[in-house]
Design a protein around this motif. Sequence first.
Motif, PDB file in Angstrom:
ATOM      1  N   GLY A  79     -29.652  14.861 -25.145  1.00  0.00           N
ATOM      2  CA  GLY A  79     -30.335  14.217 -24.194  1.00  0.00           C
ATOM      3  C   GLY A  79     -29.793  12.915 -23.859  1.00  0.00           C
ATOM      4  O   GLY A  79     -28.745  12.145 -24.912  1.00  0.00           O
ATOM      5  N   ALA A  80     -30.241  12.043 -22.690  1.00  0.00           N
ATOM      6  CA  ALA A  80     -29.722  10.909 -22.629  1.00  0.00           C
ATOM      7  C   ALA A  80     -30.903  10.183 -22.001  1.00  0.00           C
ATOM      8  O   ALA A  80     -31.910  10.712 -21.759  1.00  0.00           O
ATOM      9  N   LEU A  81     -30.799   8.953 -21.601  1.00  0.00           N
ATOM     10  CA  LEU A  81     -31.766   8.077 -21.298  1.00  0.00           C
ATOM     11  C   LEU A  81     -31.730   7.467 -19.831  1.00  0.00           C
ATOM     12  O   LEU A  81     -32.649   6.783 -19.431  1.00  0.00           O
ATOM     13  N   ASP A  82     -30.831   8.250 -19.082  1.00  0.00           N
ATOM     14  CA  ASP A  82     -30.671   7.836 -17.714  1.00  0.00           C
ATOM     15  C   ASP A  82     -31.407   8.590 -16.761  1.00  0.00           C
ATOM     16  O   ASP A  82     -31.264   8.346 -15.438  1.00  0.00           O
ATOM     17  N   LYS A 130     -30.054  14.886 -30.625  1.00  0.00           N
ATOM     18  CA  LYS A 130     -28.587  14.345 -30.471  1.00  0.00           C
ATOM     19  C   LYS A 130     -28.451  13.530 -29.133  1.00  0.00           C
ATOM     20  O   LYS A 130     -28.651  14.316 -27.911  1.00  0.00           O
ATOM     21  N   GLY A 131     -28.297  12.407 -29.277  1.00  0.00           N
ATOM     22  CA  GLY A 131     -28.126  11.268 -27.795  1.00  0.00           C
ATOM     23  C   GLY A 131     -26.832  11.476 -27.291  1.00  0.00           C
ATOM     24  O   GLY A 131     -25.862  11.154 -28.035  1.00  0.00           O
ATOM     25  N   VAL A 132     -26.581  11.233 -26.081  1.00  0.00           N
ATOM     26  CA  VAL A 132     -25.387  10.983 -25.393  1.00  0.00           C
ATOM     27  C   VAL A 132     -25.555   9.816 -24.306  1.00  0.00           C
ATOM     28  O   VAL A 132     -26.845   9.725 -23.710  1.00  0.00           O
ATOM     29  N   ALA A 133     -24.541   9.405 -23.764  1.00  0.00           N
ATOM     30  CA  ALA A 133     -24.880   8.468 -22.838  1.00  0.00           C
ATOM     31  C   ALA A 133     -25.440   8.487 -21.517  1.00  0.00           C
ATOM     32  O   ALA A 133     -25.912   7.716 -20.792  1.00  0.00           O
ATOM     33  N   SER A 134     -25.068   9.862 -20.866  1.00  0.00           N
ATOM     34  CA  SER A 134     -25.555  10.220 -19.482  1.00  0.00           C
ATOM     35  C   SER A 134     -25.757  11.515 -19.311  1.00  0.00           C
ATOM     36  O   SER A 134     -25.205  12.366 -20.114  1.00  0.00           O
ATOM     37  N   GLN A 135     -26.360  11.892 -18.220  1.00  0.00           N
ATOM     38  CA  GLN A 135     -26.391  13.370 -17.880  1.00  0.00           C
ATOM     39  C   GLN A 135     -24.884  13.952 -17.553  1.00  0.00           C
ATOM     40  O   GLN A 135     -24.935  15.244 -18.253  1.00  0.00           O
ATOM     41  N   ALA A 150     -20.982  17.399 -23.530  1.00  0.00           N
ATOM     42  CA  ALA A 150     -21.383  17.752 -24.969  1.00  0.00           C
ATOM     43  C   ALA A 150     -21.940  19.139 -25.187  1.00  0.00           C
ATOM     44  O   ALA A 150     -21.480  20.049 -26.078  1.00  0.00           O
ATOM     45  N   TYR A 151     -22.395  19.894 -24.242  1.00  0.00           N
ATOM     46  CA  TYR A 151     -22.775  21.285 -24.184  1.00  0.00           C
ATOM     47  C   TYR A 151     -21.535  22.138 -24.210  1.00  0.00           C
ATOM     48  O   TYR A 151     -21.529  23.021 -24.855  1.00  0.00           O
ATOM     49  N   LYS A 152     -20.530  21.945 -23.256  1.00  0.00           N
ATOM     50  CA  LYS A 152     -19.624  22.639 -23.302  1.00  0.00           C
ATOM     51  C   LYS A 152     -18.792  22.507 -24.529  1.00  0.00           C
ATOM     52  O   LYS A 152     -18.321  23.754 -25.015  1.00  0.00           O
ATOM     53  N   LYS A 198     -14.999  15.016 -25.467  1.00  0.00           N
ATOM     54  CA  LYS A 198     -16.161  14.828 -26.153  1.00  0.00           C
ATOM     55  C   LYS A 198     -17.029  13.724 -25.200  1.00  0.00           C
ATOM     56  O   LYS A 198     -16.648  12.861 -24.370  1.00  0.00           O
ATOM     57  N   ALA A 199     -18.297  14.209 -25.583  1.00  0.00           N
ATOM     58  CA  ALA A 199     -19.170  13.265 -24.744  1.00  0.00           C
ATOM     59  C   ALA A 199     -19.389  11.600 -25.674  1.00  0.00           C
ATOM     60  O   ALA A 199     -19.158  11.692 -26.777  1.00  0.00           O
ATOM     61  N   GLU A 200     -19.789  10.679 -25.051  1.00  0.00           N
ATOM     62  CA  GLU A 200     -19.985   9.516 -25.255  1.00  0.00           C
ATOM     63  C   GLU A 200     -21.288   9.433 -26.289  1.00  0.00           C
ATOM     64  O   GLU A 200     -22.322   9.942 -25.498  1.00  0.00           O
ATOM     65  N   ARG A 201     -21.452   9.284 -27.384  1.00  0.00           N
ATOM     66  CA  ARG A 201     -22.559   9.506 -28.175  1.00  0.00           C
ATOM     67  C   ARG A 201     -23.223   8.189 -28.089  1.00  0.00           C
ATOM     68  O   ARG A 201     -22.864   7.187 -28.216  1.00  0.00           O
ATOM     69  N   THR A 202     -24.621   8.398 -28.385  1.00  0.00           N
ATOM     70  CA  THR A 202     -25.651   7.112 -28.678  1.00  0.00           C
ATOM     71  C   THR A 202     -26.678   7.606 -29.756  1.00  0.00           C
ATOM     72  O   THR A 202     -26.620   8.770 -30.420  1.00  0.00           O
ATOM     73  N   ALA A 203     -27.270   6.780 -30.208  1.00  0.00           N
ATOM     74  CA  ALA A 203     -28.368   6.796 -31.168  1.00  0.00           C
ATOM     75  C   ALA A 203     -29.256   7.635 -30.674  1.00  0.00           C
ATOM     76  O   ALA A 203     -29.668   8.000 -29.531  1.00  0.00           O
ATOM     77  N   MET A 204     -29.848   8.558 -31.702  1.00  0.00           N
ATOM     78  CA  MET A 204     -30.911   9.331 -31.823  1.00  0.00           C
ATOM     79  C   MET A 204     -32.281   8.439 -31.256  1.00  0.00           C
ATOM     80  O   MET A 204     -32.685   7.890 -32.152  1.00  0.00           O
ATOM     81  N   ILE A 205     -32.942   9.007 -30.476  1.00  0.00           N
ATOM     82  CA  ILE A 205     -34.201   8.516 -30.135  1.00  0.00           C
ATOM     83  C   ILE A 205     -35.098   9.744 -30.096  1.00  0.00           C
ATOM     84  O   ILE A 205     -35.359  10.372 -29.356  1.00  0.00           O
ATOM     85  N   ALA A 206     -35.549  10.207 -31.444  1.00  0.00           N
ATOM     86  CA  ALA A 206     -36.200  11.380 -31.665  1.00  0.00           C
ATOM     87  C   ALA A 206     -37.123  11.404 -32.773  1.00  0.00           C
ATOM     88  O   ALA A 206     -36.905  10.455 -33.511  1.00  0.00           O
ATOM     89  N   PHE A 207     -38.122  12.354 -32.944  1.00  0.00           N
ATOM     90  CA  PHE A 207     -39.042  12.359 -34.187  1.00  0.00           C
ATOM     91  C   PHE A 207     -39.028  13.450 -34.661  1.00  0.00           C
ATOM     92  O   PHE A 207     -39.042  14.473 -34.244  1.00  0.00           O
TER      93      PHE A 207
END
Length: 673
Positions: free
Chosen positions: A565-568, A577-582, A588-590, A664-673
């Motif tokens: 998922g991403a925040l954009d 698992k967070g990444v930077a964009s759509q 990341a999927y591929k 590889k995708a650009e990774r970001t922090a996990m925002i999840a619960f």
Amino acid sequence: MEKIMVGRGMLTDGAVWLGDEGGMARLRVPVTGGGLDVTWLKERDERYLVFSLEAEAEHSVPVNLLVYSSREESGEPVFGIRFGVLPQILTGICVDLTWLDAHALFPETCPGQLKIVCQGRRVDREEISRIVLASLPMDEETELKLSELTLTDTRPGEFPLPDVKLVDELGQNKRKEWGSKLHSIGEMKEMLERQAGEADMGYPYEDWTEYGGWKKKKLAEGTGFFTRCKEDGRWWLVDPLGYAFFSVGPDCVVARSDCRVDGVEKWMDWLPDREDPVYGRMYELHEKWPPVGEARRKCTLFSFEQANLYRAFGEEWYEEWKRMLPGQLRKYGMNTLGNWSDDRLLGTTGMPYVTSLPRFPGTEQNIFRDFPDVFSEEYRLDAEECAKAMQAKSRDPWMVGYFLRNEPAWAFVDNLVIADEVLYNPARTVCKERLVESLKAEYQTIEALNGAWNSSFEEFEDLYESQAHVSQWSERAGRDMHAFSRKMMEEYVGIPSRACRKADPDHMNLGMRWAWVSDPDVVTGWENFDVFSINCYAYDPTAAIQNIVDLGVDLPVLIGEFHFGALDAGPSSTGLKGVASQYDRGLAYKYYCQRAAAHPYGVGCHYFQCYDQFVLGRFDGENYNIGLFDICSQPYPEMMEAVKACGADLYEVAAGEKMPAEEKAERTAMIAF
């Protein structure tokens, strides 16, 4: 009841005191996470910790109540209560401190709060060395505002909610803009009508069979059902025509009611009356939530997905969606409807699917969380009853196979010895009787048992009293408890597997969808499966698949869940698992799917999930931007183009003819619960 002011002296390392504002403490926490040291909680007897929290961030913020033990040499927390808050919304929080006994995994939330999850083992008060209330690591420093902390034995009523609008009339995040966001019903209707016109295009690859198998690799004569084959050390699934099959597709292909609205109705631009003759049908009560404890409010769900489809297609919306959605999945190179998909799609859309037992067998008295009394006649009879559900589709060639269940709650505790829980639970279960009988047979006298276990029982009957952490009493006690745990696992897995095989002898048993292998004993009984399944939230699944192999499991491995998922765009949380964009979501999927295909035991991976989650949270409070499609049934274009590119050479990667994707995708922090 006592109120405790938050002060500078409570701050953890790295947290900065910003002062007091209108009775709210303001602090800035570092990217590594931080907050308050509340170790004094271990000395208190009150049941509830109550406070209000606001995060000055552009995304949701996850917070942990972490408990550390003097018995844990690693220095890592042994138990944690994680919860989430929406960005820039003052949120009421109520933590029930009885959760520290680990009986609940997913407790009920307060209105406006995001998901709560309790992870770790049972904690005794006397072993607690430290308790910390802290944010998780994030990609930027974050300002938090906290009210005074209230300790009370009385659960508070509803917390007041701010007067703001967070959801637009289409169910989208009102406070965020992104490129594919829709801004009117007319714009959405035009988009859906265009997609409906492209629904019957079929797979985009000429070398795929009608089932999504690979025409270039015939493994066997077709049996008319999906099966499996091991060739030259490489596991494959095999389609009904006998061709190699690698299973890819999303879970939850369903336009369902999963937007939780009770208590937060004021935050939406539009929400129909529950008696509305059209839209009232799109409400649903989730009567089984929460899974443990008393329901404090009625879990009321609404479907913006259905409402949006109705706005576009009228009364025929379901038939249009049923044709459109599977057609779009095929168009982008997916060949499987994953778990929890709409039952009405299964076997009726020309697309392979997996399913699961509607209910896993249980007993009235459990051992720990949802682990049943597996040696009881009650468990065997219920397994036979549950297995009857498999008869309805036992002749369907489109079914790849069935899962027995998903992510058993008891297995969320790392290194859990389930036999320990048999002796800790005060109930006189059949499992406890079998364990005591086996100990009598092994040791003959109570003196011999005491010598081996470093115990002081007067008679074997004393074992029916609650005993804690028995496996830690001595090396021999540990061996005995692990041995009996494996016997319990054989029954836990074997009894329902045999019942399902009898009800449906032609389809594959796809296993248990373990959240992770929390202890080596968990794989016990793997011989009952045709495929071993795990859910694997990682950027690369290779290590998780190899771990199964290293534990001695010689089966194809299917991944039941993963996502990015991403925040954009869309909701305000990334998921696990967070990444930077759509665009990065697609990369990341591929990368993930082709790494799974490159492993000689990997035979498929199912993406969780088809649709984004609701911006205010689904039934349990998750609100992740993880969908292939948004809440308006519009595909995320960057993601879906990557899905299509992934499928183009997926089989060549699996056959070892091509290398898996490297980017590889650009990774970001996990925002999840």
